[in-house]
Design an enzyme around this catalytic site. Structure first.
Site, short mmCIF file in Angstrom:
data_model
loop_
_atom_site.label_atom_id
_atom_site.label_comp_id
_atom_site.label_asym_id
_atom_site.label_seq_id
_atom_site.Cartn_x
_atom_site.Cartn_y
_atom_site.Cartn_z
N ASN A 1 -2.09 0.36 6.87
CA ASN A 1 -1.40 -1.01 7.17
C ASN A 1 -0.67 -1.60 6.47
OD1 ASN A 1 -3.43 -1.93 5.71
ND2 ASN A 1 -4.71 -2.92 7.32
N ARG B 1 -2.32 -14.30 4.72
CA ARG B 1 -2.75 -13.64 6.14
C ARG B 1 -1.99 -13.85 7.09
NH1 ARG B 1 -7.05 -10.26 4.62
NH2 ARG B 1 -7.06 -9.99 6.98
N GLU C 1 -9.78 -11.09 -7.60
CA GLU C 1 -8.77 -9.83 -7.40
C GLU C 1 -7.63 -9.89 -8.34
OE1 GLU C 1 -9.85 -9.04 -2.69
OE2 GLU C 1 -7.80 -9.71 -3.14
N LYS D 1 0.77 -1.04 0.02
CA LYS D 1 0.19 -0.02 -0.04
C LYS D 1 0.83 1.45 0.05
CE LYS D 1 -3.92 -2.33 2.22
NZ LYS D 1 -4.76 -2.17 3.46
N ARG E 1 2.44 -6.20 9.22
CA ARG E 1 1.58 -5.03 10.01
C ARG E 1 2.18 -4.61 11.39
NH1 ARG E 1 -4.39 -6.78 7.63
NH2 ARG E 1 -4.28 -5.53 5.72
N HIS F 1 -2.37 -5.54 1.80
CA HIS F 1 -3.68 -6.03 1.35
C HIS F 1 -3.35 -7.31 1.04
CE1 HIS F 1 -7.49 -7.08 -0.22
NE2 HIS F 1 -7.11 -7.70 -1.16
N PHE G 1 -15.34 4.08 6.96
CA PHE G 1 -14.07 4.48 6.40
C PHE G 1 -13.61 4.38 4.89
CE2 PHE G 1 -14.14 -0.17 7.68
CZ PHE G 1 -13.49 -0.69 6.39
N THR H 1 -5.39 -6.98 10.86
CA THR H 1 -5.92 -5.49 10.05
C THR H 1 -5.32 -4.31 11.02
OG1 THR H 1 -7.82 -6.69 9.33
CG2 THR H 1 -7.60 -4.25 9.20
N TYR I 1 -12.58 -2.00 -3.58
CA TYR I 1 -12.99 -1.93 -2.07
C TYR I 1 -14.53 -1.78 -2.23
CZ TYR I 1 -8.41 -2.02 0.21
OH TYR I 1 -7.19 -2.48 0.51
#
Ligand code: ADP
Ligand code: MG
Length: 140
Positions: free
Chosen positions: A114, A87, A128, A11, A104, A117, A59, A93, A51
């Site tokens: 964070n 993950r 995706e 990100k 993270r 993704h 948010f 998150t 998203y």
């Protein structure tokens, strides 16, 4: 467990701090192979669509602004149980809840910024990946 592919994004908070290599090292050290990768500037339309599932969340607007605030690196990661493994490597998150050694925990600035993704299921991974890559872009 089978060899899977998952979709990942480094990100804007992470590209801004030049952390692409350090984050990629986490994937590779854990046995995931980066089989496709491209640095892009996401458009507002792309971020909104990506998203969409969060469109009703408070948010959402900020998240779209954040994801278009600078370059991101979109990636396909491949390996044994890649979706769940990624993950685990990412961590929770909210970095305040992320386990030691996760991306993270080490790099995230906030619950929003964070750093990464990762797809949450094989079904969403396929959707995706197809959103950002053609089959010929991905080389195992
Ligand atoms: P994850 O990225 O861990 O799958 P979600 O799918 O729930 O998490 O949320 C997508 C993204 O939206 C998060 O990675 C984060 O950037 C942002 N986000 C989630 N929850 C919040 C929140 N409470 N406040 C601000 N941003 C959030
Ligand atoms: Mg998610």
């Amino acid at each position: 467990m089978a060899i899977e592919r998952t979709f990942s994004i480094i990100k804007p908070d992470a590209t801004r701090r030049n952390l692409t290599g350090k984050i990629n090292a986490k994937f590779e050290e854990a046995g995931l192979k980066i089989v496709a990768q491209r640095r892009i500037q996401m458009s507002e339309a792309q971020a909104k669509k990506f998203y969409e599932v969060h469109a009703a969340r408070p948010f959402y607007g900020d998240l779209v602004k954040f994801m278009t605030s600078g370059p991101v690196v979109v990636q396909v990661l491949e390996g044994e149980g890649a979706v769940l493994k990624n993950r685990d490597i990412m961590g929770a998150t909210n970095p305040a809840n992320a386990a030691a050694g996760t991306i993270r925990k080490e790099f995230a600035e906030s619950i929003e910024a964070n750093s990464v993704h990762g797809s949450d299921s094989p079904e969403n991974a396929a959707i995706e990946i197809a959103y950002f890559f053609a089959g010929t872009d991905i080389v195992s």
